[in-house]
Design an enzyme around this catalytic site. Sequence first.
Site, short mmCIF file in Angstrom:
data_model
loop_
_atom_site.label_atom_id
_atom_site.label_comp_id
_atom_site.label_asym_id
_atom_site.label_seq_id
_atom_site.Cartn_x
_atom_site.Cartn_y
_atom_site.Cartn_z
CB CYS A 113 -4.94 14.76 -20.68
SG CYS A 113 -3.18 15.13 -20.50
CB THR A 116 -1.01 -2.90 6.75
OG1 THR A 116 -2.20 -2.17 6.43
CG2 THR A 116 -1.29 -4.38 6.73
CB SER A 117 -3.83 0.06 10.60
OG SER A 117 -4.19 0.74 9.41
CG ASN A 165 1.15 -4.03 13.28
OD1 ASN A 165 1.47 -3.21 14.14
ND2 ASN A 165 0.43 -3.71 12.23
CD GLN A 216 -2.41 -1.34 2.71
OE1 GLN A 216 -3.43 -0.77 3.06
NE2 GLN A 216 -1.73 -2.12 3.53
CB CYS A 268 -2.08 15.59 -16.98
SG CYS A 268 -3.36 16.85 -17.16
CG HIS A 310 -2.91 2.69 -1.74
ND1 HIS A 310 -2.90 2.58 -0.36
CD2 HIS A 310 -4.02 2.03 -2.15
CE1 HIS A 310 -3.96 1.89 0.03
NE2 HIS A 310 -4.65 1.54 -1.03
#
Length: 264
Positions: free
Chosen positions: A143, A203-204, A228, A114, A140, A132
Amino acid sequence: MQKRPLATNNVPLETRIYQAGAVLAAATRVVCLTGAGVSAESGIATFRDAKSGFWAKFNPEQLASQAGFAADGGLVWRWYMERLRAVEQAQPNLGHLALAQLARRIADFTLVTQNVDDLHERAGHDHVLHLHGHLHRFRCNLCNDEHRLEMHERNQSEPPRCARCGDRVRPDVVWFGEMMPSRIWDAAWRATQRCQVMLVVGTSAVVYPASQLPLAAAQQGATVIDINPECTPISEMAAFFLQGASGQILPRLMAAVDQATGIA
Ligand code: OAD
């Protein structure tokens, strides 16, 4: 859903690391899902830490949404340039390096992140699925044309303009309310459906749909290993919850893989 074996709760961490290492050593299809925590020991802030997390200090709507960019594109641009500088000054940590080592041992290893930094790549991964997007790529806002960032644009207080259509340039990251690139998501999902082990790191696991990957892995019978320092919804259902910082746990897990494969 997979339930954590009862014995795990009373087994010392070192033993669980060795058990998880043996499971990994026997696996040929592994997916690893990482979040901001894997880069924390490189000095990159996470999002939800109550004190140092980005979302404790800033409003995600202002900085990571199309509405925020429309309201104050300069604020968004300056924030992303600051984050880019922080990542460029950072180095991969022992956790990133151990993961790259693990990837070389497993025949079919898929790294899904992520994170928008490039620390996994700099640690040695040549193929990372960035759900992500990327902090160091630009396009841009209208476009979608790719934009090569010039040095002087980094210090601008407003976003640069697209050479093709003249609209504003934005970082190539996924903002709240936006779709992830479907090609990346499909590859992550397919790997999840066939993996034997899902390793979840830092990661949470609260952001949809990335948070669904460990659940889907467990549902199809994969062993979930969670790393974690804090307990998350994934730690609750993981077969192995290895509590601690990934820069400390991952090298020990890698040593356990080596030991189980007879390399150490
Ligand atoms: P979070 O900030 O939500 O969670 C970071 C996790 O890392 C927490 O569970 C921490 O306990 C853990 N952590 C902290 N230090 C660690 C360490 N040294 N080793 C291992 N873990 C550690 O970050 P994410 O889960 O990545 O999305 O957040 C997911 C998404 O929410 C981000 O990609 C971002 C954010 O909004 C977008 O910007 C679209």
